[in-house]
Scaffold this active site. Structure first.
Site, PDB file in Angstrom:
ATOM      1  N   GLY A 155      15.394  -7.234   2.339  1.00  0.00           N
ATOM      2  CA  GLY A 155      14.163  -6.921   1.611  1.00  0.00           C
ATOM      3  C   GLY A 155      14.475  -6.271   0.266  1.00  0.00           C
ATOM      4  O   GLY A 155      15.505  -5.612   0.111  1.00  0.00           O
ATOM      5  N   THR A 162       9.843   3.597   5.636  1.00  0.00           N
ATOM      6  CA  THR A 162       8.867   2.553   5.940  1.00  0.00           C
ATOM      7  C   THR A 162       7.524   3.204   6.258  1.00  0.00           C
ATOM      8  O   THR A 162       7.474   4.200   6.975  1.00  0.00           O
ATOM      9  CB  THR A 162       9.335   1.722   7.156  1.00  0.00           C
ATOM     10  N   THR A 163       6.457   2.668   5.703  1.00  0.00           N
ATOM     11  CA  THR A 163       5.117   3.198   5.983  1.00  0.00           C
ATOM     12  C   THR A 163       4.508   2.405   7.141  1.00  0.00           C
ATOM     13  O   THR A 163       5.041   1.385   7.568  1.00  0.00           O
ATOM     14  CB  THR A 163       4.202   3.069   4.752  1.00  0.00           C
ATOM     15  N   HIS A 215      -2.751  -0.312  -9.872  1.00  0.00           N
ATOM     16  CA  HIS A 215      -1.617  -0.836  -9.105  1.00  0.00           C
ATOM     17  C   HIS A 215      -1.576  -2.350  -9.292  1.00  0.00           C
ATOM     18  O   HIS A 215      -2.557  -2.953  -9.731  1.00  0.00           O
ATOM     19  CB  HIS A 215      -1.773  -0.531  -7.606  1.00  0.00           C
ATOM     20  N   LYS A 225      -2.550  -5.335  -4.605  1.00  0.00           N
ATOM     21  CA  LYS A 225      -2.947  -4.187  -3.774  1.00  0.00           C
ATOM     22  C   LYS A 225      -4.466  -4.100  -3.746  1.00  0.00           C
ATOM     23  O   LYS A 225      -5.093  -3.764  -4.744  1.00  0.00           O
ATOM     24  CB  LYS A 225      -2.347  -2.888  -4.316  1.00  0.00           C
TER      25      LYS A 225
END
Lengths: 276, 276
Positions: A12, A102-103, A160, A164
């Site tokens: 990633g 990581t969210t 953003h 998003k």
């Protein structure tokens, strides 16, 4: 102090950038990375190093050897929301200290896991320590001087990348602090800019950051218009999160060396600077 | 609660504005004002009220009658640096609580006077409570998270009316906080804008504020240029100081009513909001 880091989430973009930043700041990248089952590549070159990708189906067999070869290894997770909880369980099971960048996922379960195990970790919804410091500063203002801006008008605008759809969580968190100062300001009043020409002309987003940026402006204006306060935090790309992740690794390694490691968050990392 | 206020320094512009603001916010303006010996006028109309001007040579004879007619009177001083210490001595001698908005004079002697007498007063170099809150917020950042902006570049630019020759004391105070964060930044690096066309074009000062404004911008940029933080406080005219002076009077009156009055500063006024 030699610190071994395994960055998970390669190939990633975020995983690769984090690995490069770790390497650039002198940490030792181990040649393995946990990745998703569906990833086709078997290895990837990052920061001049060949990284073997380990899928969920192969990692259990490989991890003991890796931990033997790289003692004190710290994992940094930039994988996928759907992998957050199983990865954390993997780290705890194998007693690997970790930084969770990581969210998403089940955050409550994540916190319970590390707290119950008193597991050495840094978990934060936002790894950009300067943004976390900014949020703490506004919260300080709201808590200490809640009447300072009585009668003022608040406005918030955030830009953003156009992909998003939702409102920035950081903007919502900052607005929650401002509400403590008596501002009657709903999250729906946060203005979203997602139109690229407007992002460049009005928000001054550089063209090469249109596909990845976070520009926030908070304004406070007196009723008569004679006083204007403005706070901006403008981030291009995702380097700030990678840098914050290195800070988190260094902090965690220090705590482990001091035998004071436990679950931490980014505020702990920030505050640690105070003691130096 | 009915509060009597005597604003001293009329017919000066600041004195008149403060008197008007006191009246607009519901305080009772008493029809007297201490003024300088050289002032020609005997009375001035402010906020629809005729104000008798009292010179140093006449005020001692008049004050007892005034205090009798307006019990609990609070003085607000916007006079002249050369009058600061003698006026304060006058207030203490006659047990008149006061708010000192005048800058300059011998500040150390002023503090000693009120501290020795435990005299009910609010003394502050800056009556703009929002600016004081901003300064406290930056000081909090520097004290709590001194390493948060490591590797960043600081720049500071301030614009004031062209008649102001020296660097803003507020900018210097804020820079002192930033220095605690490791910024190698000298006061001489604060950029002064005193050129009117530049003030309008670059700093966005409205034309009608050219003769009286304080526009400050503090910027923090990451080494790679990907992150930019900016803090602005832009003040047109002097209304903010008049409003802050009203806040100081209300605070002092409350403390007197609670029998908890003593020498205070603007931080005390700000913090008091916390308890409400």
């Amino acid at each position: 102090m030699s610190i071994f880091v395994m960055v998970n989430g390669i190939p990633g973009d975020m995983g690769k950038m984090v690995a490069e930043t770790m390497s650039a700041r002198g940490l030792n990248l181990v040649p393995f990375s946990l990745t998703g089952e569906a990833i086709a590549e078997k290895e990837v070159t990052v920061a001049g190093k060949t990284i073997q990708l380990l899928k969920p189906s192969t990692r259990e067999n490989a991890i003991d050897g890796i931990l033997k070869d790289y003692p004190g290894l710290i994992c940094v997770d930039y994988t996928h929301p759907s992998a957050v909880n199983e990865n954390a369980a993997f780290y705890v099971r194998h007693k690997i200290p970790f930084v969770m960048g990581t969210t998403g996922g089940d955050r409550e379960a994540l916190q319970k896991l590390v707290q119950d195990a008193a597991h050495p970790s840094v978990i934060a919804p936002n790894m950009a320590k300067q943004i976390v410091a900014f949020q703490a500063m506004i919260e300080f203002l709201a808590t200490e001087f809640p009447t300072a801006f009585e009668g003022y008008r608040l406005s918030v605008v955030e830009s953003h990348q156009k992909t998003k759809a939702d409102t920035s969580g950081t903007a919502k968190a900052v607005v929650a602090s401002f509400r403590k100062m008596g501002f009657d300001f709903d999250d729906s009043q946060i203005e979203l800019v997602r139109n690229e020409p407007e992002q460049m002309a009005r928000m001054h987003v550089p063209e090469n950051a249109l596909s990845g940026h976070a520009f926030h402006t908070y304004s406070l204006d007196s009723a008569d218009g004679s006083v204007h306060f403005e706070f901006q935090h403008n981030v291009c790309g995702r380097k700030i999160y990678a840098e914050g992740s290195v800070d988190a690794v260094l902090f965690l390694a220090e705590k482990i060396a001091e035998k004071a490691a436990r679950p931490f968050n980014m505020m702990d990392v920030l505050r640690s600077g105070k003691m130096k």
